[in-house]
Scaffold this motif. Structure first.
Motif: not given
Length: 272
Positions: A150-153, A163-172, A197-200
């Motif tokens: 998913a893109d949004v959980l 609301v927390r954004q997980l920036e795009g990155g490279q995983l090894q 997105i935590n809705v409380g």
């Protein structure tokens, strides 16, 4: 399209009614519920009937599961013995005060719901008992989101919205291969921007105020609005005491607090 996402109603019908009215005023076209319809609050059956009557897509929360399956958490799930005793009291009261059809409804709720690139869970895709805290290790959170593609959980369970954004990155990723002389095969991949997105909580907020919280999400723009709704929480507090639930539930509801109790490791999920 504007969608509304709410969670953790906990038998608080007054709060649910106020939130539904606010959702109507916001002109949301779809509502999702992230579970915990029951537990702690005095009106579990009324809450479930309202959700059923409106045909709101809903996932199963940890309290919904425990009422159906039985309370099977061990002592490590509670921050103190006092909290454990209160939890057991609330579980027994709820179990004894819901109708068979209410229990049947809770039993058939799914653990996850998906719509396009959106995913809806109670705690996390791993378990509806797992807390995704705002300061949780980013790699762990990203793994949870990637696991369900998913893109949004959307989640709840913590009773505190964020609301927390997980920036795009490279995983090894390294894979040990003994047949190659203990060599390691390394591969990497890039992940796009992900969001949690935590809705409380509608019925038992813990962000320092008694107001109910939920989220409006715009699927076209990705815009997120954290809504905070005032309601007459005193009616729910009075009903908690009147029905014989622990009075501390009324105290903490009136203040929007967790009674200063926090687990040492809120991400822990009991394996028993």
């Amino acid at each position: 399209m504007k969608i509304a996402v709410m969670s953790c109603i906990h038998g608080n019908y007054e709060a649910l009614d106020a939130v539904l009215l606010d959702i109507d005023r916001q002109k949301a076209e779809q509502i999702y519920c992230l579970g915990d319809l029951v537990g702690y609050g005095p009106f579990p059956h009324a809450v479930v009937e309202q959700i059923r009557s409106l045909d709101i897509p809903t996932v199963q929360g940890c309290w919904d599961e425990d009422i159906v399956e039985g309370l099977n958490a061990c002592e490590c799930s509670y921050p103190s013995l006092l909290a454990e005793r209160r939890g057991h009291l609330a579980h027994e009261w709820t179990r004894e005060n819901i109708y068979p059809e209410t229990r049947e409804f809770l039993a058939q709720l799914p653990l996850t719901l998906k719509s396009d690139r959106l995913c809806f869970v109670h705690g996390s895709p791993h378990s509806n008992h797992e807390y995704l805290m705002p300061n949780m290790d980013a790699f762990t959170v990203l793994e949870r989101v990637l696991a369900i593609d998913a893109d949004v959980l959307f989640c709840g369970h913590t009773h505190v919205p964020y609301v927390r954004q997980l920036e795009g990155g490279q995983l090894q990723v390294k894979v040990r291969q003994p047949e190659l002389g203990n060599g390691e095969d390394c591969s990497s991949f890039k992940t796009p921007l992900k969001r949690v997105i935590n809705v409380g909580s509608v019925g038992e907020p813990r962000h320092g105020r008694p107001n109910a919280t939920y989220v409006i999400y715009d699927t076209d723009t990705g815009g997120v609005t954290l809504r905070e709704v005032e309601y007459d929480y005193r009616k729910t507090c009075a009903a908690i005491i009147e029905k014989g639930l622990p009075p501390i539930f009324a105290w903490r509801l009136s203040r929007g607090l967790e009674y200063a109790e926090k687990a040492d490791d809120p991400t822990h999920v009991c394996q028993r």
